[in-house]
Design a protein around this motif. Structure first.
Motif, short mmCIF file in Angstrom:
data_model
loop_
_atom_site.label_atom_id
_atom_site.label_comp_id
_atom_site.label_asym_id
_atom_site.label_seq_id
_atom_site.Cartn_x
_atom_site.Cartn_y
_atom_site.Cartn_z
N THR A 194 -10.35 -6.68 4.72
CA THR A 194 -11.21 -6.60 4.21
C THR A 194 -10.85 -7.07 2.33
N ASP A 203 -12.97 9.30 0.50
CA ASP A 203 -13.39 7.81 0.04
C ASP A 203 -12.02 6.95 -0.04
N ASP A 249 -10.88 0.04 -5.98
CA ASP A 249 -10.01 0.07 -4.37
C ASP A 249 -10.79 1.03 -3.91
N ARG A 250 -11.83 1.71 -4.34
CA ARG A 250 -12.44 2.75 -2.62
C ARG A 250 -13.48 2.70 -2.77
N TYR A 295 1.12 -1.15 -0.32
CA TYR A 295 0.37 0.49 -0.20
C TYR A 295 1.08 1.26 -0.34
N VAL A 319 -17.97 -2.09 5.36
CA VAL A 319 -16.86 -2.86 4.80
C VAL A 319 -17.19 -4.21 4.00
N LEU A 335 -7.37 -2.16 9.87
CA LEU A 335 -8.51 -1.15 9.46
C LEU A 335 -8.84 -0.16 10.20
N ARG A 356 -12.86 5.10 7.00
CA ARG A 356 -12.55 5.76 5.49
C ARG A 356 -12.80 6.86 5.88
N PHE A 380 -12.21 0.74 -0.54
CA PHE A 380 -11.22 -0.45 0.92
C PHE A 380 -10.57 -0.50 -0.25
N THR A 411 -9.18 4.54 2.21
CA THR A 411 -8.88 3.73 3.30
C THR A 411 -8.31 4.44 4.19
N LEU A 447 -5.97 3.21 7.86
CA LEU A 447 -5.35 2.29 8.51
C LEU A 447 -3.81 2.61 9.35
#
Length: 317
Positions: free
Chosen positions: A221, A148, A227-228, A115, A181, A157, A160, A230, A150, A152
């Motif tokens: 997740t 929106d 990817d938005r 990420y 989610v 998690l 958002r 999450f 993610t 962490l």
């Protein structure tokens, strides 16, 4: 004494004699003719001088002590300030060590999941418009943050992004009742939807009503389209309770989240999703089960009761 010609003449005569004696004493050195008189004067006035000195010394000592006590007080105050500064520094060092630890764990998750994250610090809790579970972070549009995305931390998690300002953003936490989610069970493809319940475990509705699931199973997740909001593979939590299957279309389980939502400090916003789904790679290593100690009992055969009785009888005979 009246000021007369005779008194003035006597004063002049005494002064002249005093100078004469001083001159004779200086020239005579150790053999001065007035040395005996000096010793006699010392014998007479010495005890008086010592008495006066003994009477005056305590006062002098007291004055000296008072003067020194001021300097000692100043030194004590200085030491107290230094001690307070040291304690503050130690406290700051402890906090810095805690933050470094959080940052290290977050970077580890980011590395394992591939990420791209933007680090931020929590600067406020709650929202001005309500009582929802939200936090404010010190990163916004100027840092590349968008709605929106993610969020962490080093545990998993967090939530958002819901609102973005120039330098700050609002994050809806995963335990908020309005939060949902998509999840996936570890080691399988059982999908579900997790919803927040405040300070209670997350409620997860599995899409398969007959899914085999047990306490201790873990979830990540599932990921969203594009990817938005999450990204996939972020650790969510551990199953703590499983509702009995009643033959329905879904099955309810309860999940204890990895993240402690009441003690958030350093978080990361995922600004770049991974190229591929990390699946279960980001989950923490499972603790090794502690072996249960076993006790082996060995039974020793006892002597024959009748034989023992016979031996006793023979001895009596």
């Amino acid at each position: 004494m009246r000021d007369t010609k005779e008194s003035r003449l006597l004063l002049v005569l005494l002064v002249a004699i005093a100078f004469a004696l001083i001159t004779v004493d200086i020239r005579g050195g150790r053999n001065s003719p007035v040395d005996g008189a000096r010793q006699a004067a010392a014998a007479v006035f010495g005890p008086v001088e010592n008495g006066l000195a003994s009477a005056v010394d305590p006062v002098g000592n007291a004055v000296s002590a008072i003067r020194d006590s001021g300097s000692r007080h100043d030194r004590l105050a200085t030491l107290e300030k230094e001690n307070a500064a040291l304690k503050a520094k130690l406290g700051s060092d402890d906090r810095n060590r805690s933050r470094l630890n959080q940052l290290d764990r977050m970077l580890k998750i980011a590395g394992e999941g591939q990420y791209g994250i933007k680090g931020a610090q929590v600067v406020a809790i709650g929202a001005a418009q309500g009582f929802s579970w939200t936090i404010t972070i010190d990163a916004g549009a100027n840092d590349g943050i968008k709605r929106d995305m993610t969020v962490l931390n080093g545990d998993g998690l967090v939530g958002r992004v819901t609102t973005v300002g120039p330098d700050t953003s609002t994050v809806l936490l995963a335990n908020d009742p309005d939060f949902t989610v998509g999840t996936r069970m570890e080691g399988g493809d059982e999908l579900g939807f997790a919803s927040g319940q405040g300070d209670r475990p997350l409620r997860v509705e599995l899409l398969n009503g007959k899914a085999e699931v047990k306490k201790g199973d873990r979830l990540v997740t599932f990921g969203s389209e594009a990817d938005r909001p999450f990204v996939p593979g972020v650790p969510v939590g551990v199953v703590s309770r499983v509702e009995p299957s009643n033959g329905g279309l879904t099955r309810t389980i309860y999940v204890t989240p990895y993240v402690g939502f009441t003690k958030l400090d350093i978080v990361g916003v995922v600004v770049q999703a991974p190229k591929k789904d990390p699946r279960d790679e980001v989950l923490p290593t499972k603790p090794k089960p502690v072996p249960t100690p076993t006790v082996t009992v060995t039974v020793t055969p006892s002597a024959d009761a009748n034989g023992a009785t016979n031996d006793t009888t023979d001895e009596q005979q």
